[in-house]
Design an enzyme around this catalytic site. Sequence first.
Site, short mmCIF file in Angstrom:
data_model
loop_
_atom_site.label_atom_id
_atom_site.label_comp_id
_atom_site.label_asym_id
_atom_site.label_seq_id
_atom_site.Cartn_x
_atom_site.Cartn_y
_atom_site.Cartn_z
CB VAL A 55 -0.99 0.05 1.19
CG1 VAL A 55 -2.07 -1.00 1.05
CG2 VAL A 55 -0.25 -0.07 2.52
CE1 TYR A 146 -1.18 0.59 14.60
CE2 TYR A 146 -2.17 0.78 16.77
CZ TYR A 146 -2.24 0.36 15.47
OH TYR A 146 -3.35 -0.29 15.00
CB ALA A 148 2.17 9.59 15.93
#
Lengths: 235, 97
Positions: A55, A146, A148
């Site tokens: 992604v 994580y 943030a």
Amino acid sequence: MLQDEQRVALVTGSRKGLGKFIAQQLVGCGYAVFGCSRTSADWAVEGYRHLEADVGNEHEIKEVVAEIRRSLGRLDVVVNNAGIASLNHFLMVPASTVDRLMATNFRGAWLVSREAAKLMMKARYGRIVNLTTVAVPMRIRGEALYAASKAAVETMTRVLAYELGEFGITVNAVGPTPIDTDLIQKVPAASIQAIIDCLAIKRKGQPEDVMNVIEFLIRPASNYVTGQVIYLGGA
Amino acid sequence: MTQQETIDLVCRIYDELAPPVEGAPPATESTRLFGGALDSVNVVTLIVEVEEQIAERCGASITIADDHAMSRQRSPFRTIGSLAEYVQDLMAESTRA
């Protein structure tokens, strides 16, 4: 073959865990579902097609959406589920971990949403659902990176709601509590329990809890619900 | 696609998106993208539509709003002609890749 009016969904990070569950549930709801992950899936079901893509890679995500356009010509729903976790004290997080995590959790959701929106806006219809976490409002020690990355996803969600609203595209986010998947496999049980103790409803989440919110957000009738972040468990 | 065909494509999309005004001249190579008949949302729509039409006609996957476009001294988003020229560059790069 695509049936008349059959809706099309894309779920990222669908090789396993929550993404796999969401993809399978959407197939069960009658969607033609595309999923993607960096490696191939070891499961298959009629109505589901898996594409290998990172992604965070712009070219690969453009190819995923181009393939959906070529094969079915429409995209109604995107669930940005792909994500990786990191639990460590702020002072102990290498810069390479910051780059890797942000590339998947934020840049990935950004790129997938951008390319998907280009296809959705032609039909003036779309539903984008981003996965966030209760770690954002709970300010949990060790989850600075994580949380943030997911806070960035939440802000993106709220702004995209404005920018894509006039194209008939809604953008929302759902923030699960800890669910028994690989994502929290390395998190100490005491840390998980500490999160649960702060919830209004004191239990771990289930994939069904997340799917319940997603099903609501992607309904055509939910066209007046956008820019919202829904946390589970009362966080 | 030749440069003229790309200009024609952008002009056609521009005219489709522009609100109908009686007596308004059709878009040309020198038509400005911003500050003209299109609002900012329609300019975004035009750019997305150009990307899609290029993909359909030529099979080239291009991203018009890329880093190069944003950092150029002379923005490719000035006029239909400058946009068409930039699209030609992107298609050539896509062919080489």
